[in-house]
Design a protein around this motif. Structure first.
Motif, PDB file in Angstrom:
ATOM      1  N   ALA A 273       0.855  -1.044   0.138  1.00  0.00           N
ATOM      2  CA  ALA A 273      -0.111  -0.168  -0.469  1.00  0.00           C
ATOM      3  C   ALA A 273       0.799   1.595  -0.142  1.00  0.00           C
ATOM      4  CB  ALA A 273      -1.027   0.271   1.130  1.00  0.00           C
ATOM      5  N   VAL A 274       0.369   2.467  -0.694  1.00  0.00           N
ATOM      6  CA  VAL A 274       1.022   3.384  -0.777  1.00  0.00           C
ATOM      7  C   VAL A 274       0.397   5.064  -0.237  1.00  0.00           C
ATOM      8  CG1 VAL A 274       2.749   5.149  -2.276  1.00  0.00           C
ATOM      9  CG2 VAL A 274       2.507   2.632  -2.500  1.00  0.00           C
ATOM     10  N   GLY A 275       1.120   5.275   0.592  1.00  0.00           N
ATOM     11  CA  GLY A 275       0.688   6.492   1.405  1.00  0.00           C
ATOM     12  C   GLY A 275       1.173   7.534   1.712  1.00  0.00           C
ATOM     13  N   GLY A 276       0.464   8.534   2.734  1.00  0.00           N
ATOM     14  CA  GLY A 276       1.792   9.067   2.865  1.00  0.00           C
ATOM     15  C   GLY A 276       1.323  10.585   2.730  1.00  0.00           C
ATOM     16  N   GLY A 277       0.256  11.129   2.997  1.00  0.00           N
ATOM     17  CA  GLY A 277      -1.086  12.093   3.765  1.00  0.00           C
ATOM     18  C   GLY A 277      -0.817  13.192   3.042  1.00  0.00           C
ATOM     19  N   LYS A 278       0.056  13.541   1.797  1.00  0.00           N
ATOM     20  CA  LYS A 278      -0.193  14.913   1.434  1.00  0.00           C
ATOM     21  C   LYS A 278       0.157  14.076  -0.404  1.00  0.00           C
ATOM     22  CE  LYS A 278       2.739  19.144   1.158  1.00  0.00           C
ATOM     23  NZ  LYS A 278       1.731  20.068   1.598  1.00  0.00           N
ATOM     24  N   GLY A 279      -0.904  15.735  -0.344  1.00  0.00           N
ATOM     25  CA  GLY A 279      -0.606  15.354  -2.058  1.00  0.00           C
ATOM     26  C   GLY A 279       0.223  15.979  -3.570  1.00  0.00           C
ATOM     27  N   GLY A 280       0.373  15.466  -4.100  1.00  0.00           N
ATOM     28  CA  GLY A 280       1.116  16.100  -4.887  1.00  0.00           C
ATOM     29  C   GLY A 280       2.742  15.894  -4.577  1.00  0.00           C
ATOM     30  N   THR A 281       3.028  14.770  -3.454  1.00  0.00           N
ATOM     31  CA  THR A 281       4.190  13.637  -3.831  1.00  0.00           C
ATOM     32  C   THR A 281       4.771  13.058  -4.477  1.00  0.00           C
ATOM     33  OG1 THR A 281       3.516  12.631  -1.865  1.00  0.00           O
ATOM     34  CG2 THR A 281       4.269  14.225  -0.972  1.00  0.00           C
ATOM     35  N   GLY A 282       4.160  12.426  -5.287  1.00  0.00           N
ATOM     36  CA  GLY A 282       3.978  11.290  -6.181  1.00  0.00           C
ATOM     37  C   GLY A 282       4.150   9.814  -6.055  1.00  0.00           C
ATOM     38  N   LYS A 283       2.836  10.085  -5.581  1.00  0.00           N
ATOM     39  CA  LYS A 283       2.281   8.156  -5.351  1.00  0.00           C
ATOM     40  C   LYS A 283       2.288   7.725  -6.271  1.00  0.00           C
ATOM     41  CE  LYS A 283      -0.038  10.319  -1.999  1.00  0.00           C
ATOM     42  NZ  LYS A 283       0.940  11.316  -1.409  1.00  0.00           N
TER      43      LYS A 283
END
Lengths: 194, 312
Positions: free
Chosen positions: B16-26
């Motif tokens: 699963a690929v997440g990270g909590g912020k838009g635009g980081t390149g997920k």
């Protein structure tokens, strides 16, 4: 927190120290030193330091940060005297110790020319052979760099590469070393043309 | 929530690929990770679970698909029938939708059914792009993966969001595990009274809960100690940024209290945007760019669990 390492039984000390410096069990002396430098720098800042730490600064008191730094110092002090100066060929007695004295000496350097690099290397007790083994850069090149034999150095892009590798070995700021050294070369070139 | 069962032989590994912020390149990372794995002859299915921004298909160079994951819930069509052809036989896509996993009316049982179907898909790897969300469904999906990956960039705002995301995920995991034994209140109450109790961070919360809940020791040992997040540092521009990944890994270990693996970094590459805008997949258009090679390295590191060294 820094009492942890002291109180631990001998067999556990290495494991604990490695955990603090976030290293694997096979960490070499160079890796130990690099990890120490990195972590020390990371956690030393309170304001305006690494963006990795800034977002959590309001959760961490200065006291906690100091305690962590002390733990890091302790872990390094232990590991640096209990790890072979792993360079394969050279004897294990080439132990490296980064203590305050050495660090101060390095901080006092105004310009990283060849002589300064040599001083750092000698302060840390690292031999030219060890540098060669780790960086795979030929002995003569390293000597030329230290002696400032600019005429015998290869092209600019290679020098930067060598300086980068050398800086990493010695735990120095790559950018700073490269800037200082290349400036010295430029000055020499300019002088030659006159 | 059920604790993850041992994965039956032959079932796909879920990332699963997440990270909590838009635009980081997920989405960029997810799609190119798929190409990397496909190049190693692995079969990959991508699932776009990005709320309010399902655009995995754009990174794969295909038009917006008509069937989406919502169809699974609405029409009760088996998930495998919703896999879209991407032009590459080794990569399948289940496209996203604005509604997808956010809707409150997706019942817990439906979620479990979805996860069961996901596990039943025929692939070596299933990669779920969770996008920027921090909704409960997003976190649950993240927690159910075999490997949790987060993508961030060298910007303090992205890191703020990243830490918040991981903290929320971790906290949710705690609540749910304790909740299963009827102890959920213990987690919430301890956190609510943290000032009085001298609990200043998530790590201290965990330590305290662990001390006070010997009956949960198994959970702490198996689940909490084993909690690992894979860190991907995207869009770097200076060699100094490489070390940032190692710094973030350290901060997570020391202050959030669990393990992060610095899986790798990808340098900023203007070819990426150009490809996206022209509808061609970056990986196959520029297979030799440094950034492409960095993604390959990332794929290998994630597969092997290796960490990036801090020097380039």
């Amino acid at each position: 927190m820094s009492a942890k390492l002291e109180e631990a039984p001998e067999q556990r000390k290495r494991e604990l120290a490695l955990e603090v410096l976030e290293l694997g069990p096979e960490a070499s002396l160079f890796e130990v030193r690099n990890a120490y430098n990195h972590l020390k720098e990371l956690y030393s800042s309170s304001e305006g330091g690494s963006i990795a730490l800034n977002p959590l600064l309001d959760e961490i008191s200065d006291g906690e940060r100091e305690a962590l730094l002390a733990e890091i110092d302790e872990a390094y002090a232990w590991l640096s005297t209990h790890t072979d100066g792993r360079a394969g060929v050279q004897s294990p007695s080439a132990l490296v110790r980064m203590n305050d004295e050495v660090r101060e000496a390095i901080a006092g350097i105004e310009r990283f020319d060849g002589a300064a690099l040599k001083r750092v290397r000698e302060h840390l007790g690292i031999t030219l052979n060890e540098i060669e083994l780790v960086t795979k850069i030929g002995l003569q090149h390293i000597r030329n760099l230290e002696e400032g034999n600019y005429a015998s150095l290869p092209e600019g892009v290679y020098i930067r590469g060598y300086l980068g590798a050398l800086s990493r070995c010695l735990g120095l700021d790559q950018r700073r070393v490269a800037d200082d050294y290349m400036a010295a070369i430029e000055a020499w070139k300019a002088a030659r043309q006159q | 929530m059920e604790l993850p069962e041992a994965r039956p032989l032959g079932s796909p590994e879920i990332w699963a690929v997440g990270g909590g912020k838009g635009g980081t390149g997920k989405s960029f990372f997810t799609s190119n990770l798929a190409f990397s794995l496909a190049a190693m002859d692995k079969k990959v299915i991508l699932i776009d679970a990005d709320l309010g921004g399902a655009n995995l298909h754009s990174f794969l160079g295909i038009k917006r698909p008509r069937t989406t994951i919502s169809t699974f819930f609405e029409k009760k069509i088996p998930l495998k029938d919703l896999i879209i052809d991407t032009g590459d036989p080794r990569i399948g896509l289940i496209s996203g939708d604005l509604q997808a996993l956010d809707a409150d009316d997706i019942k817990y049982t439906q979620k479990l059914k979805l996860f069961r179907h996901i596990r039943g898909l025929e692939a070596d790897y299933i990669i779920i792009d969770l996008g920027a969300g921090t909704h409960n469904n997003t976190m649950d999906t993240f927690l159910l993966a075999d490997r949790m990956l987060v993508v961030t960039v060298p910007a303090v705002t992205a890191l703020e969001n990243l830490y918040q995301f991981i903290k929320n995920v971790y906290y949710r995991k705690l609540k749910m595990a304790f909740g299963k034994r009827g102890l959920k209140d213990r987690v919430v109450e301890t956190w609510r009274n943290r000032e009085a109790l001298g609990v200043k961070s998530l790590r201290e919360l965990v330590d305290r809960l662990r001390e006070e809940s010997p009956e949960m020791e198994d959970f702490f040992r198996q689940e909490v100690d084993a909690f690992r997040v894979g860190l991907v540092l995207n869009m770097i521009r200076h060699s100094a940024d490489v070390q940032l990944g190692a710094s973030v890994k350290s901060v997570i270990r020391k202050y959030l209290g669990f393990h992060a693996d610095y899986a790798g970094y990808v340098r900023y590459d203007e070819c990426v945007l150009r490809c996206l805008n022209s509808g061609t997949p970056f990986y196959t258009t520029y297979p030799s760019n440094r950034s492409t090679r960095e993604i390959e390295m990332l794929a290998r590191n994630i597969l092997s669990g290796r960490n990036m060294r801090e020097v380039m």
